[in-house]
Design a protein around this motif. Structure first.
Motif, PDB file in Angstrom:
ATOM      1  N   ILE A 162      -6.794 -11.447  58.753  1.00  0.00           N
ATOM      2  CA  ILE A 162      -6.473 -10.105  59.231  1.00  0.00           C
ATOM      3  C   ILE A 162      -7.451  -9.073  58.681  1.00  0.00           C
ATOM      4  CG2 ILE A 162      -4.752  -8.263  59.136  1.00  0.00           C
ATOM      5  CD1 ILE A 162      -2.608 -10.428  59.229  1.00  0.00           C
ATOM      6  N   MET A 163      -7.726  -9.161  57.363  1.00  0.00           N
ATOM      7  CA  MET A 163      -8.590  -8.160  56.745  1.00  0.00           C
ATOM      8  C   MET A 163     -10.003  -8.205  57.318  1.00  0.00           C
ATOM      9  SD  MET A 163      -6.913  -6.190  54.839  1.00  0.00           S
ATOM     10  CE  MET A 163      -8.345  -5.354  54.162  1.00  0.00           C
ATOM     11  N   TYR A 164     -10.497  -9.418  57.592  1.00  0.00           N
ATOM     12  CA  TYR A 164     -11.861  -9.518  58.136  1.00  0.00           C
ATOM     13  C   TYR A 164     -11.922  -8.966  59.561  1.00  0.00           C
ATOM     14  CZ  TYR A 164     -16.395 -11.386  56.729  1.00  0.00           C
ATOM     15  OH  TYR A 164     -17.679 -11.508  56.292  1.00  0.00           O
ATOM     16  N   PHE A 165     -10.875  -9.203  60.349  1.00  0.00           N
ATOM     17  CA  PHE A 165     -10.856  -8.678  61.711  1.00  0.00           C
ATOM     18  C   PHE A 165     -10.908  -7.152  61.709  1.00  0.00           C
ATOM     19  CE2 PHE A 165      -8.385  -6.807  65.183  1.00  0.00           C
ATOM     20  CZ  PHE A 165      -9.156  -7.201  66.266  1.00  0.00           C
ATOM     21  N   ILE A 166     -10.045  -6.534  60.900  1.00  0.00           N
ATOM     22  CA  ILE A 166     -10.016  -5.075  60.813  1.00  0.00           C
ATOM     23  C   ILE A 166     -11.364  -4.551  60.327  1.00  0.00           C
ATOM     24  CG2 ILE A 166      -8.968  -3.114  59.598  1.00  0.00           C
ATOM     25  CD1 ILE A 166      -6.359  -4.752  59.526  1.00  0.00           C
ATOM     26  N   SER A 167     -11.905  -5.212  59.325  1.00  0.00           N
ATOM     27  CA  SER A 167     -13.170  -4.797  58.738  1.00  0.00           C
ATOM     28  C   SER A 167     -14.314  -4.877  59.751  1.00  0.00           C
ATOM     29  CB  SER A 167     -13.470  -5.667  57.520  1.00  0.00           C
ATOM     30  OG  SER A 167     -14.721  -5.368  56.961  1.00  0.00           O
ATOM     31  N   LEU A 168     -14.454  -6.021  60.392  1.00  0.00           N
ATOM     32  CA  LEU A 168     -15.555  -6.259  61.333  1.00  0.00           C
ATOM     33  C   LEU A 168     -15.476  -5.323  62.537  1.00  0.00           C
ATOM     34  CD1 LEU A 168     -17.998  -7.910  62.187  1.00  0.00           C
ATOM     35  CD2 LEU A 168     -16.479  -9.780  62.763  1.00  0.00           C
ATOM     36  N   PHE A 169     -14.284  -5.179  63.087  1.00  0.00           N
ATOM     37  CA  PHE A 169     -14.109  -4.282  64.232  1.00  0.00           C
ATOM     38  C   PHE A 169     -14.416  -2.836  63.829  1.00  0.00           C
ATOM     39  CE2 PHE A 169     -11.792  -1.534  67.104  1.00  0.00           C
ATOM     40  CZ  PHE A 169     -12.013  -2.116  68.350  1.00  0.00           C
ATOM     41  N   GLY A 170     -13.926  -2.429  62.665  1.00  0.00           N
ATOM     42  CA  GLY A 170     -14.088  -1.050  62.213  1.00  0.00           C
ATOM     43  C   GLY A 170     -15.522  -0.662  61.953  1.00  0.00           C
ATOM     44  N   TRP A 171     -16.268  -1.506  61.190  1.00  0.00           N
ATOM     45  CA  TRP A 171     -17.645  -1.104  60.878  1.00  0.00           C
ATOM     46  C   TRP A 171     -18.530  -1.166  62.128  1.00  0.00           C
ATOM     47  CZ3 TRP A 171     -17.672  -6.416  58.608  1.00  0.00           C
ATOM     48  CH2 TRP A 171     -18.672  -7.240  59.134  1.00  0.00           C
ATOM     49  N   SER A 172     -18.222  -2.079  63.060  1.00  0.00           N
ATOM     50  CA  SER A 172     -19.008  -2.160  64.293  1.00  0.00           C
ATOM     51  C   SER A 172     -18.783  -0.921  65.160  1.00  0.00           C
ATOM     52  CB  SER A 172     -18.636  -3.427  65.073  1.00  0.00           C
ATOM     53  OG  SER A 172     -18.919  -4.589  64.302  1.00  0.00           O
ATOM     54  N   LEU A 173     -17.547  -0.406  65.149  1.00  0.00           N
ATOM     55  CA  LEU A 173     -17.253   0.823  65.887  1.00  0.00           C
ATOM     56  C   LEU A 173     -18.015   1.999  65.282  1.00  0.00           C
ATOM     57  CD1 LEU A 173     -15.445   1.660  68.297  1.00  0.00           C
ATOM     58  CD2 LEU A 173     -13.717   2.359  66.609  1.00  0.00           C
ATOM     59  N   MET A 174     -18.058   2.075  63.948  1.00  0.00           N
ATOM     60  CA  MET A 174     -18.821   3.129  63.277  1.00  0.00           C
ATOM     61  C   MET A 174     -20.313   3.021  63.621  1.00  0.00           C
ATOM     62  SD  MET A 174     -16.672   4.988  61.531  1.00  0.00           S
ATOM     63  CE  MET A 174     -15.547   4.696  62.921  1.00  0.00           C
ATOM     64  N   THR A 175     -20.810   1.788  63.714  1.00  0.00           N
ATOM     65  CA  THR A 175     -22.206   1.564  64.096  1.00  0.00           C
ATOM     66  C   THR A 175     -22.471   2.073  65.510  1.00  0.00           C
ATOM     67  OG1 THR A 175     -22.401  -0.369  62.643  1.00  0.00           O
ATOM     68  CG2 THR A 175     -23.969  -0.209  64.458  1.00  0.00           C
ATOM     69  N   LEU A 176     -21.556   1.758  66.414  1.00  0.00           N
ATOM     70  CA  LEU A 176     -21.687   2.212  67.797  1.00  0.00           C
ATOM     71  C   LEU A 176     -21.729   3.736  67.875  1.00  0.00           C
ATOM     72  CD1 LEU A 176     -21.742   1.357  70.802  1.00  0.00           C
ATOM     73  CD2 LEU A 176     -19.236   1.431  70.761  1.00  0.00           C
ATOM     74  N   PHE A 177     -20.870   4.401  67.103  1.00  0.00           N
ATOM     75  CA  PHE A 177     -20.813   5.867  67.115  1.00  0.00           C
ATOM     76  C   PHE A 177     -22.106   6.511  66.587  1.00  0.00           C
ATOM     77  CE2 PHE A 177     -15.884   5.924  66.699  1.00  0.00           C
ATOM     78  CZ  PHE A 177     -15.777   5.670  68.062  1.00  0.00           C
ATOM     79  N   GLN A 178     -22.868   5.771  65.768  1.00  0.00           N
ATOM     80  CA  GLN A 178     -24.110   6.330  65.234  1.00  0.00           C
ATOM     81  C   GLN A 178     -25.139   6.611  66.330  1.00  0.00           C
ATOM     82  OE1 GLN A 178     -25.539   4.534  61.298  1.00  0.00           O
ATOM     83  NE2 GLN A 178     -23.782   3.234  61.744  1.00  0.00           N
ATOM     84  N   SER A 179     -24.946   6.010  67.481  1.00  0.00           N
ATOM     85  CA  SER A 179     -25.884   6.230  68.588  1.00  0.00           C
ATOM     86  C   SER A 179     -25.796   7.644  69.144  1.00  0.00           C
ATOM     87  CB  SER A 179     -25.612   5.221  69.710  1.00  0.00           C
ATOM     88  OG  SER A 179     -24.322   5.441  70.275  1.00  0.00           O
ATOM     89  N   SER A 180     -24.717   8.372  68.829  1.00  0.00           N
ATOM     90  CA  SER A 180     -24.530   9.704  69.415  1.00  0.00           C
ATOM     91  C   SER A 180     -24.725  10.845  68.418  1.00  0.00           C
ATOM     92  CB  SER A 180     -23.125   9.800  70.023  1.00  0.00           C
ATOM     93  OG  SER A 180     -22.131   9.630  69.015  1.00  0.00           O
ATOM     94  N   ILE A 181     -25.242  10.555  67.218  1.00  0.00           N
ATOM     95  CA  ILE A 181     -25.367  11.605  66.198  1.00  0.00           C
ATOM     96  C   ILE A 181     -26.458  12.606  66.565  1.00  0.00           C
ATOM     97  CG2 ILE A 181     -24.460  10.187  64.331  1.00  0.00           C
ATOM     98  CD1 ILE A 181     -28.015  10.797  64.016  1.00  0.00           C
ATOM     99  N   THR A 182     -26.243  13.854  66.093  1.00  0.00           N
ATOM    100  CA  THR A 182     -27.228  14.919  66.353  1.00  0.00           C
ATOM    101  C   THR A 182     -27.684  15.612  65.073  1.00  0.00           C
ATOM    102  OG1 THR A 182     -25.434  16.512  66.721  1.00  0.00           O
ATOM    103  CG2 THR A 182     -26.335  15.388  68.666  1.00  0.00           C
ATOM    104  N   GLY A 183     -27.145  15.189  63.921  1.00  0.00           N
ATOM    105  CA  GLY A 183     -27.530  15.854  62.682  1.00  0.00           C
ATOM    106  C   GLY A 183     -27.237  15.019  61.452  1.00  0.00           C
ATOM    107  N   PHE A 184     -27.708  15.510  60.323  1.00  0.00           N
ATOM    108  CA  PHE A 184     -27.573  14.830  59.037  1.00  0.00           C
ATOM    109  C   PHE A 184     -26.115  14.564  58.677  1.00  0.00           C
ATOM    110  CE2 PHE A 184     -26.803  15.499  54.465  1.00  0.00           C
ATOM    111  CZ  PHE A 184     -27.479  14.406  53.940  1.00  0.00           C
ATOM    112  N   ALA A 185     -25.249  15.558  58.828  1.00  0.00           N
ATOM    113  CA  ALA A 185     -23.858  15.430  58.407  1.00  0.00           C
ATOM    114  C   ALA A 185     -23.120  14.348  59.186  1.00  0.00           C
ATOM    115  CB  ALA A 185     -23.135  16.766  58.552  1.00  0.00           C
ATOM    116  N   GLN A 186     -23.374  14.257  60.492  1.00  0.00           N
ATOM    117  CA  GLN A 186     -22.723  13.238  61.314  1.00  0.00           C
ATOM    118  C   GLN A 186     -23.139  11.836  60.882  1.00  0.00           C
ATOM    119  OE1 GLN A 186     -24.117  14.614  65.151  1.00  0.00           O
ATOM    120  NE2 GLN A 186     -22.086  15.421  65.682  1.00  0.00           N
TER     121      GLN A 186
END
Length: 433
Positions: A86-110
């Motif tokens: 369970i912990m690995y599933f939550i972990s893997l899904f979560g960090w991959s989602l954060m990685t995906l969101f990095q494609s839309s950043i516009t600044g240092f803080a994001q």
């Protein structure tokens, strides 16, 4: 000689579920480190677009480690409570989602916030790897298993680096984050469907189950029911901060220090300090990772081979680690040449040494109480995570003037401290009362 070494292997040699588990963990780590290093590949172009200074780049590189380090103990507690599946599933899904969101950043803080998110979700990963292998492999195979899964971070990056650079060069750094994020999200479901602990796994044979149990694999029912498995009490903390464990904690900081240089500043070092093109960097930067892969595979095989030949645990387990840390000092040789092949040669020797030393997770299993394995792994990985904070930030300041020489000396000094810790602090590898 350990009792685990006398256990006869099961006669049926057709299907071994423990090897499937090892393959799953291997792929997990490839994806894990791909998502740790993609920002370093993107950074030269990303920094220009967002106008980031070297100090800001160092903060971005280290942001992962801030919350990653802070969550190691809580992550270890959650791992002991809910298990690896369970912990690995939550972990893997979560960090991959954060990685995906990095494609839309516009600044240092994001970008800083999303790197913190990647660190948060990746925090249980290394203790979860160690827990899964400790549950599925007998002790006399564990060194090789740990060596193989540890090699994933090097082999995966060695082969993925040219691919990641090609993706970056064709669809840009935003596309790089999209591709790597989607891969991780898909793989999270594969892990959840296939993995479970040995007693609950429907594909493991009874012969294999008996073999790994007799060989010293950790089984839940063998943990004392009357003793809480993982609570932060004064008594448990005493057990987790013995002299030997403190020694391997210090060593882990040192070993991780070299790794985090390669994972963060190495591409910028090649392009900005040594003037290599992005295309050549993609291929040349993969060579040290291949060298590290050879080192970690050699360490696991050599360590288990010496153990089976009757050498003491201290000799069999510590020699590759100490030798590897001392070989890391060759990183300073790159300060004295501008020849790209010599630079990669010195870096490859240093990273080979880092790979040779990366078998250290076996010490957690050998020295930590079984009922506190997840928590001990959390503390152990916390010390490695601290280097992910310290190393990128310190290097960011050291290279502010445009020179990496002092940065390489700094990495070498940290490695030397790690070698001294294993020589003078860890001592004999026996659990302390």
């Amino acid at each position: 000689m350990d009792s685990a070494q006398k256990v006869v292997k099961p006669k049926d040699s057709k299907f071994k579920m423990r090897y499937v588990v090892l393959a799953l963990v291997f792929v997990n780590i490839v994806i894990n480190y791909m998502d740790r290093t993609n920002v370093s590949i993107a950074m030269p172009e990303l920094a220009k677009e967002l106008n980031l200074t070297t100090v800001e780049q160092g903060l971005i590189f280290s942001a992962f480690g801030w919350i990653y380090a802070a969550m190691q103990v809580p992550g270890g507690l959650l791992l002991d409570k809910f298990g690896s599946r369970i912990m690995y599933f939550i972990s893997l899904f979560g960090w991959s989602l954060m990685t995906l969101f990095q494609s839309s950043i516009t600044g240092f803080a994001q970008l800083l916030g999303l790197r913190l998110g990647v660190g948060f979700f990746e925090s249980p990963v290394m203790p979860a790897n160690n827990r899964a292998i400790s549950y599925w492999f007998p002790e006399n195979e564990r060194g090789t298993a740990i060596g193989i899964y540890s090699s994933a971070q090097f082999l995966g990056l060695a082969f993925s680096m040219p691919i990641l650079y090609a993706i970056h060069n064709s669809i840009g750094w935003r596309g790089l984050f999209i591709v790597t994020g989607v891969i991780g999200i898909a793989w999270a479901f594969v892990w959840y469907i296939v993995y479970s602990d040995p007693q609950k796994n429907k594909w493991v044979s009874q012969q294999e189950l008996d073999y790994i149990k007799a060989g010293g694999a950790i089984f839940e029912e063998e943990l004392p029911d009357e003793q809480p498995k993982a609570k932060v009490t004064k008594e448990n903390l005493k057990k987790l901060f013995t002299k030997k464990l403190i020694g391997i904690y210090l060593g882990q900081f040192a070993i991780s220090g070299t790794f985090w240089f390669f994972l963060t500043w190495f591409p910028s070092y090649l392009t900005e300090e040594k003037g290599m093109s992005l295309t050549s960097t993609g291929f040349l930067s993969s060579v040290p990772y291949l060298a590290a892969f050879v080192g970690v595979i050699l360490a696991g095989y050599l360590s288990d081979h010496l153990t089976k030949k009757g050498f003491s645990k201290s000799m069999a387990r510590k020699i590759p680690v100490i030798t590897g840390l001392l070989l890391t000092l060759f990183i300073m040789g790159a300060n004295y040449t501008n020849n790209p092949y010599l630079i990669i040669g010195f870096m490859s020797i240093a990273f080979f040494g880092n790979g040779l030393a990366t078998i250290t997770w076996v010490f957690v299993t050998l020295l930590a109480p079984n009922q506190l394995l997840g928590l001990a792994g959390g503390i152990f990985n916390l010390c490695g995570a601290l280097s992910s904070i310290v190393i990128p930030i310190v290097i960011g300041f050291l290279v502010a003037g445009g020179n990496f020489s002092y940065a390489l000396v700094f990495v070498a000094i940290i490695a030397l401290i790690g070698a001294c810790s294993y020589i003078f602090v860890v001592g004999n590898l026996e659990k302390e009362a």
